[in-house]
Structures are given as structure tokens and as C-alpha cells.
Design a protein around this motif. Structure first.
Motif, PDB file in Angstrom:
ATOM      1  N   TRP A   9      34.175  34.369  40.324  1.00 41.00           N
ATOM      2  CA  TRP A   9      34.443  33.608  41.546  1.00 41.00           C
ATOM      3  C   TRP A   9      34.805  32.166  41.232  1.00 41.00           C
ATOM      4  N   ILE A  10      34.130  31.578  40.262  1.00 42.85           N
ATOM      5  CA  ILE A  10      34.441  30.188  39.883  1.00 42.85           C
ATOM      6  C   ILE A  10      35.858  30.110  39.320  1.00 42.85           C
ATOM      7  N   TRP A  11      36.202  31.034  38.414  1.00 39.13           N
ATOM      8  CA  TRP A  11      37.548  31.034  37.853  1.00 39.13           C
ATOM      9  C   TRP A  11      38.605  31.400  38.884  1.00 39.13           C
ATOM     10  N   SER A  12      38.221  32.190  39.862  1.00 36.32           N
ATOM     11  CA  SER A  12      39.157  32.509  40.952  1.00 36.32           C
ATOM     12  C   SER A  12      39.473  31.251  41.764  1.00 36.32           C
ATOM     13  N   ILE A  13      38.460  30.447  42.007  1.00 41.61           N
ATOM     14  CA  ILE A  13      38.671  29.194  42.751  1.00 41.61           C
ATOM     15  C   ILE A  13      39.558  28.248  41.957  1.00 41.61           C
ATOM     16  N   VAL A  14      39.261  28.104  40.664  1.00 42.54           N
ATOM     17  CA  VAL A  14      40.059  27.210  39.815  1.00 42.54           C
ATOM     18  C   VAL A  14      41.504  27.719  39.717  1.00 42.54           C
ATOM     19  N   GLY A  15      41.659  29.005  39.468  1.00 48.63           N
ATOM     20  CA  GLY A  15      43.003  29.570  39.378  1.00 48.63           C
ATOM     21  C   GLY A  15      43.773  29.452  40.672  1.00 48.63           C
ATOM     22  N   SER A  16      43.088  29.641  41.791  1.00 48.54           N
ATOM     23  CA  SER A  16      43.733  29.512  43.098  1.00 48.54           C
ATOM     24  C   SER A  16      44.167  28.079  43.366  1.00 48.54           C
ATOM     25  N   ALA A  17      43.353  27.130  42.960  1.00 47.44           N
ATOM     26  CA  ALA A  17      43.708  25.717  43.146  1.00 47.44           C
ATOM     27  C   ALA A  17      44.961  25.366  42.344  1.00 47.44           C
ATOM     28  N   VAL A  18      45.005  25.816  41.110  1.00 42.50           N
ATOM     29  CA  VAL A  18      46.175  25.541  40.271  1.00 42.50           C
ATOM     30  C   VAL A  18      47.418  26.241  40.827  1.00 42.50           C
ATOM     31  N   PHE A  45      46.182  27.786  49.892  1.00 47.63           N
ATOM     32  CA  PHE A  45      45.058  27.953  48.982  1.00 47.63           C
ATOM     33  C   PHE A  45      44.277  29.222  49.307  1.00 47.63           C
ATOM     34  N   LEU A  46      43.997  29.454  50.575  1.00 47.93           N
ATOM     35  CA  LEU A  46      43.236  30.645  50.957  1.00 47.93           C
ATOM     36  C   LEU A  46      43.993  31.930  50.631  1.00 47.93           C
ATOM     37  N   ALA A  47      45.299  31.923  50.822  1.00 52.25           N
ATOM     38  CA  ALA A  47      46.092  33.097  50.470  1.00 52.25           C
ATOM     39  C   ALA A  47      46.056  33.338  48.963  1.00 52.25           C
ATOM     40  N   CYS A  48      46.201  32.278  48.188  1.00 49.89           N
ATOM     41  CA  CYS A  48      46.123  32.414  46.729  1.00 49.89           C
ATOM     42  C   CYS A  48      44.733  32.877  46.310  1.00 49.89           C
ATOM     43  N   PHE A  49      43.710  32.347  46.945  1.00 52.08           N
ATOM     44  CA  PHE A  49      42.350  32.752  46.605  1.00 52.08           C
ATOM     45  C   PHE A  49      42.123  34.223  46.911  1.00 52.08           C
ATOM     46  N   ALA A  50      42.641  34.698  48.023  1.00 50.20           N
ATOM     47  CA  ALA A  50      42.485  36.109  48.373  1.00 50.20           C
ATOM     48  C   ALA A  50      43.142  37.005  47.326  1.00 50.20           C
ATOM     49  N   VAL A  51      44.325  36.650  46.905  1.00 51.79           N
ATOM     50  CA  VAL A  51      45.038  37.463  45.919  1.00 51.79           C
ATOM     51  C   VAL A  51      44.364  37.388  44.556  1.00 51.79           C
ATOM     52  N   VAL A  52      44.093  36.175  44.089  1.00 53.39           N
ATOM     53  CA  VAL A  52      43.512  35.996  42.754  1.00 53.39           C
ATOM     54  C   VAL A  52      42.125  36.612  42.670  1.00 53.39           C
ATOM     55  N   SER A  53      41.295  36.390  43.676  1.00 48.57           N
ATOM     56  CA  SER A  53      39.935  36.929  43.616  1.00 48.57           C
ATOM     57  C   SER A  53      39.930  38.450  43.712  1.00 48.57           C
ATOM     58  N   THR A  54      40.828  39.015  44.502  1.00 50.62           N
ATOM     59  CA  THR A  54      40.915  40.475  44.586  1.00 50.62           C
ATOM     60  C   THR A  54      41.303  41.074  43.234  1.00 50.62           C
ATOM     61  N   ILE A  55      42.286  40.482  42.607  1.00 47.43           N
ATOM     62  CA  ILE A  55      42.706  40.966  41.291  1.00 47.43           C
ATOM     63  C   ILE A  55      41.591  40.779  40.274  1.00 47.43           C
ATOM     64  N   ALA A  56      40.955  39.612  40.276  1.00 47.63           N
ATOM     65  CA  ALA A  56      39.908  39.321  39.292  1.00 47.63           C
ATOM     66  C   ALA A  56      38.710  40.238  39.453  1.00 47.63           C
ATOM     67  N   VAL A  57      38.283  40.483  40.670  1.00 41.27           N
ATOM     68  CA  VAL A  57      37.127  41.354  40.894  1.00 41.27           C
ATOM     69  C   VAL A  57      37.457  42.794  40.500  1.00 41.27           C
ATOM     70  N   ASN A  58      38.660  43.243  40.803  1.00 42.25           N
ATOM     71  CA  ASN A  58      39.037  44.612  40.443  1.00 42.25           C
ATOM     72  C   ASN A  58      39.244  44.794  38.945  1.00 42.25           C
ATOM     73  N   VAL A  59      39.721  43.767  38.270  1.00 42.98           N
ATOM     74  CA  VAL A  59      39.997  43.878  36.845  1.00 42.98           C
ATOM     75  C   VAL A  59      38.749  43.614  36.014  1.00 42.98           C
TER      76      VAL A  59
END
Length: 88
Positions: free
Chosen positions: A37-46, A15-29
Motif C-alpha cells: 500500500w505504501i509503494w502503491s501510494i508512492v507509485g501513484s503519486a509519481v 491521483f485516485l485513478a492512478c492509485f486504483a490501478v496501481v494498487s489493484t495490480i500490486a495487490v494481485n501480483v
């Protein structure tokens, strides 16, 4: 107990690895807002749930087998206790 700890640590790590990748992409895009951040958490969980089906199959099977063995021992102990009551 060991299998539970191993599976849990691997699941949290995934989960933490997915969160790091998803949140990095989301913040940059998108932007650095609270909804990102909320959508990053939800996306990482899925994403981590889907990945764990394939990547953590071995540890999950070992954990399930240890739970099954423990349940069998408990059932056998209950059956011995019940048969002992019948004798008395």
C-alpha cells in the motif's frame, strides 16, 4: 478561484485513478501487505505527476493565467495607492 478548484479536483481525481490501478495490480501480483500500500501510494503519486504534465496542461495554463491576471490587478492597485500617497 474557479480555475484553482477545477485544476485541484482534476489533479486529485487523476491521483485516485492512478492509485486504483496501481494498487489493484500490486495487490494481485504481490500480496496484501502494508508495504504494498505504501509503494502503491508512492507509485501513484509519481505516475499521476507525470500524467498531469500532459493531460492537465490546459487547466494548469488557465489557472496560471488567472493567477497572473490577479497579480497584475494587485500591482496596479498598489501603484495607484503609491501614486496617491505621493500626491498627498
Amino acid at each position: 478561484m474557479k480555475d484553482f478548484v477545477v485544476y485541484t479536483v482534476l489533479r486529485i481525481g487523476l491521483f485516485l485513478a492512478c492509485f486504483a490501478v496501481v494498487s489493484t495490480i500490486a495487490v494481485n501480483v504481490v500480496d496484501n501487505s502494508s508495504t504494498v500500500w505504501i509503494w502503491s501510494i508512492v507509485g501513484s503519486a509519481v505516475l499521476s505527476s507525470l500524467l498531469s504534465l500532459r493531460l492537465l496542461a490546459g487547466p494548469r495554463e488557465r489557472f496560471a493565467a488567472s493567477v497572473h491576471r490577479r497579480a497584475e490587478r494587485a500591482s496596479a492597485a498598489m501603484e495607484r495607492a503609491r501614486s496617491k500617497e505621493d500626491i498627498d
